[in-house]
Write a protein that holds these residues in place. Structure first.
Motif, PDB file in Angstrom:
ATOM      1  N   LYS A 243      49.126  48.392  47.201  1.00 24.68           N
ATOM      2  CA  LYS A 243      47.744  48.823  47.408  1.00 24.68           C
ATOM      3  C   LYS A 243      47.105  49.415  46.153  1.00 24.68           C
TER       4      LYS A 243
ATOM      5  N   GLU B 288      43.437  48.276  45.289  1.00 25.20           N
ATOM      6  CA  GLU B 288      42.403  48.845  46.151  1.00 25.20           C
ATOM      7  C   GLU B 288      42.176  50.321  45.845  1.00 25.20           C
ATOM      8  N   ASP B 289      43.254  51.064  45.649  1.00 28.66           N
ATOM      9  CA  ASP B 289      43.116  52.491  45.376  1.00 28.66           C
ATOM     10  C   ASP B 289      42.469  52.751  44.017  1.00 28.66           C
TER      11      ASP B 289
ATOM     12  N   ARG C 228      47.852  40.759  41.505  1.00 29.85           N
ATOM     13  CA  ARG C 228      46.793  41.151  42.448  1.00 29.85           C
ATOM     14  C   ARG C 228      45.613  41.647  41.625  1.00 29.85           C
TER      15      ARG C 228
END
Length: 167
Positions: A32, A35-36, A64
């Motif tokens: 993640k 996104e963070d 990603r």
């Protein structure tokens, strides 16, 4: 998982970018991360244009990526693929400076380390084994050419005031 001892190969990979573009190179530990980091940047400096790429270190082991500028996302992806070092992230940015977001980035819970935050020409020193690649360190710009003189101090202070970082 027990791995046999292996040979290590050292590699030097340059960060590819326009001369005046800033970036942050770091290490994280979770899927993640993109996104963070995205949320941290837009909450700190919503006018900044950026692209983030993160090298996943297990499972499908993909790069990603996310951001708010397609050109910067693609540049981050290109550099991440060149590095191909697990759990490494790179943030390419415009309309802001690393100093504007660096503490916020450091405080993202899965960020382990920042290797550099710069616009300088940068080389990344990598170690590669049969398991993968890891960053050993960075060469960030040139070595010093001398000691700052009184005239250099005046120029430094004038520059910081000209760009608005000091009163």
């Amino acid at each position: 998982m027990n791995l046999p001892s292996s040979r290590i190969e050292l590699k030097v990979v340059p960060i590819e970018k326009p001369d005046d573009m800033n970036f942050i190179l770091g290490h994280s530990h979770f899927i993640k991360t993109v996104e963070d980091l995205y949320e941290a940047i837009v909450q700190t400096n919503p006018a900044m244009k950026f692209g983030i790429a993160f090298c996943e270190a297990s499972g499908p082991a993909l790069v990603r990526s996310v951001g708010n500028d397609q050109r910067l996302i693609e540049l981050a992806q290109k550099n991440a693929m060149s590095l191909s070092a697990g759990h490494t992230f790179i943030i390419m940015m415009e309309n802001g400076f690393p100093v504007n977001i660096l503490n916020t980035i450091k405080n993202v819970s899965e960020v382990c380390r920042i290797y550099c935050a710069t616009a300088n020409p940068t080389q990344v020193i990598l170690a590669e084994t049969e398991l993968g690649r890891g960053i050993l360190g960075v060469i960030d710009g040139e070595k010093p050419k001398g000691i700052e003189t009184e005239a250099d101090v005046v120029k430094r202070k004038e520059f910081l005031r000209m760009i608005g970082y000091k009163l």
